[in-house]
Design a protein around this motif. Structure first.
Motif, PDB file in Angstrom:
ATOM      1  N   VAL A 132      38.649  49.009  40.823  1.00 20.83           N
ATOM      2  CA  VAL A 132      37.991  47.738  40.506  1.00 20.83           C
ATOM      3  C   VAL A 132      38.941  46.827  39.733  1.00 20.83           C
ATOM      4  O   VAL A 132      39.399  47.190  38.632  1.00 20.83           O
ATOM      5  N   PRO A 133      39.258  45.641  40.264  1.00 25.90           N
ATOM      6  CA  PRO A 133      40.097  44.694  39.527  1.00 25.90           C
ATOM      7  C   PRO A 133      39.451  44.313  38.196  1.00 25.90           C
ATOM      8  O   PRO A 133      38.227  44.253  38.069  1.00 25.90           O
ATOM      9  N   GLY A 134      40.293  44.058  37.199  1.00 26.15           N
ATOM     10  CA  GLY A 134      39.786  43.623  35.908  1.00 26.15           C
ATOM     11  C   GLY A 134      39.452  44.744  34.959  1.00 26.15           C
ATOM     12  O   GLY A 134      39.078  44.500  33.807  1.00 26.15           O
ATOM     13  N   ALA A 198      39.328  38.372  36.739  1.00 27.58           N
ATOM     14  CA  ALA A 198      39.526  39.206  37.937  1.00 27.58           C
ATOM     15  C   ALA A 198      38.267  39.990  38.259  1.00 27.58           C
ATOM     16  O   ALA A 198      37.883  40.127  39.433  1.00 27.58           O
ATOM     17  N   LEU A 199      37.605  40.509  37.248  1.00 30.98           N
ATOM     18  CA  LEU A 199      36.369  41.251  37.460  1.00 30.98           C
ATOM     19  C   LEU A 199      35.287  40.330  38.001  1.00 30.98           C
ATOM     20  O   LEU A 199      34.531  40.700  38.905  1.00 30.98           O
ATOM     21  N   ARG A 200      35.231  39.130  37.474  1.00 23.46           N
ATOM     22  CA  ARG A 200      34.237  38.171  37.962  1.00 23.46           C
ATOM     23  C   ARG A 200      34.452  37.865  39.443  1.00 23.46           C
ATOM     24  O   ARG A 200      33.507  37.823  40.229  1.00 23.46           O
ATOM     25  N   VAL A 230      22.063  39.789  41.941  1.00 22.22           N
ATOM     26  CA  VAL A 230      22.419  40.528  40.726  1.00 22.22           C
ATOM     27  C   VAL A 230      23.917  40.428  40.466  1.00 22.22           C
ATOM     28  O   VAL A 230      24.354  40.155  39.339  1.00 22.22           O
ATOM     29  N   LEU A 231      24.720  40.620  41.488  1.00 24.35           N
ATOM     30  CA  LEU A 231      26.173  40.552  41.319  1.00 24.35           C
ATOM     31  C   LEU A 231      26.623  39.152  40.915  1.00 24.35           C
ATOM     32  O   LEU A 231      27.496  39.000  40.048  1.00 24.35           O
ATOM     33  N   ALA A 239      31.528  34.661  33.051  1.00 26.11           N
ATOM     34  CA  ALA A 239      32.138  33.327  32.964  1.00 26.11           C
ATOM     35  C   ALA A 239      31.654  32.560  31.754  1.00 26.11           C
ATOM     36  O   ALA A 239      32.292  31.581  31.349  1.00 26.11           O
ATOM     37  N   ALA A 240      30.527  32.987  31.160  1.00 26.41           N
ATOM     38  CA  ALA A 240      29.946  32.232  30.032  1.00 26.41           C
ATOM     39  C   ALA A 240      30.814  32.324  28.784  1.00 26.41           C
ATOM     40  O   ALA A 240      31.497  33.314  28.555  1.00 26.41           O
TER      41      ALA A 240
END
Length: 240
Positions: A132-134, A198-200, A230-231, A239-240
């Motif tokens: 998983v990136p991030g 990256a995770l976002r 949900v994702l 991002a907030a």
């Protein structure tokens, strides 16, 4: 983090459940000072009958026999360095298992059982292993294609554990172990989820998977209601 088991030891667990034509899952319980906490193993079957075991749990013999009837245990995915508890005893039971772990977890997993690879192509379009990136290479996931649609299998990236009663439940709530719905929990995020952009992006990409039917998590209930939304919501929270 629970100590890795040295001998086959069965902790409390439920029955294997059929999720799709090529997917099984089972939920166990880890005893913690504040109360029992759920953990989940997921099993994906490749088209040739080989099995990918994701976040292994030792089961009672009747359930192990049911699993072996489903297919041949071939790959053992240790999806993070915090999910290595049953890895050695599974390798002892099935010596020919190929042990897979994400690169950031390799050092810790190697302390328990030798990691054969940190990336792998199953040469089967129905099951894909993802680092998983991030997450600084600390989390693995699976994307599984079935006749009915797509399943995303994640580890500690997303939890979906309901609030519990009593003082122990209160402790779980204030420490972020439980929630009113799917969440990216604070503790794993602080420990390893460093690159949130990256995770976002990965969460947003997963939200667009064709015919996404569900998200299977290692801790908590399967997410079947609008998993794509949900994702996207979780991505927006980052991002907030």
């Amino acid at each position: 983090m629970p100590r890795p088991l040295q001998h086959w030891k069965v902790l409390p667990h439920g029955k294997l459940s059929v999720i799709d034509d090529n997917l099984l899952t089972v939920v166990g319980a880890l005893h913690m000072p504040m109360g029992d906490f759920p953990r989940r193993m997921t099993v994906a079957r490749l088209r040739d009958g080989r099995l990918v075991i994701f976040s292994a749990i030792a089961l009672e013999e009747d359930e192990m026999q049911a699993l072996e009837k489903f297919g041949l245990p071939t790959f053992l995915v240790v999806p993070s360095d915090r999910h290595r508890m049953d890895a050695k005893i599974w390798k002892d039971r099935y010596p020919r298992l190929l042990v897979l772990a994400p690169p950031g977890a390799r050092e810790k997993v190697d302390e328990v059982v030798r990691v054969d690879a940190t990336a792998f192509d199953f040469r089967d379009p129905s099951v894909k292993l993802v680092t998983v990136p991030g997450t600084d290479g600390h989390e693995a996931a699976l994307v599984v294609q079935s006749e009915s649609g797509t399943t995303l299998v994640v580890n500690e990236l997303i939890w979906n554990v309901d609030h519990r009663p009593g003082f122990g439940g209160w402790l779980m709530k204030v420490t972020g172990l439980t929630s009113d719905g799917p969440q990216i929990p604070a503790i794993p995020k602080m420990l390893g989820f460093k690159d949130q952009p990256a995770l976002r992006r990965q969460l947003e990409d997963w939200s667009q998977l064709y015919n996404l039917r569900r998200i299977i998590v290692s801790h908590g209930d399967i997410i079947e209601a609008e998993p794509d939304i949900v994702l996207r919501d979780l991505a927006q929270q980052l991002a907030a």
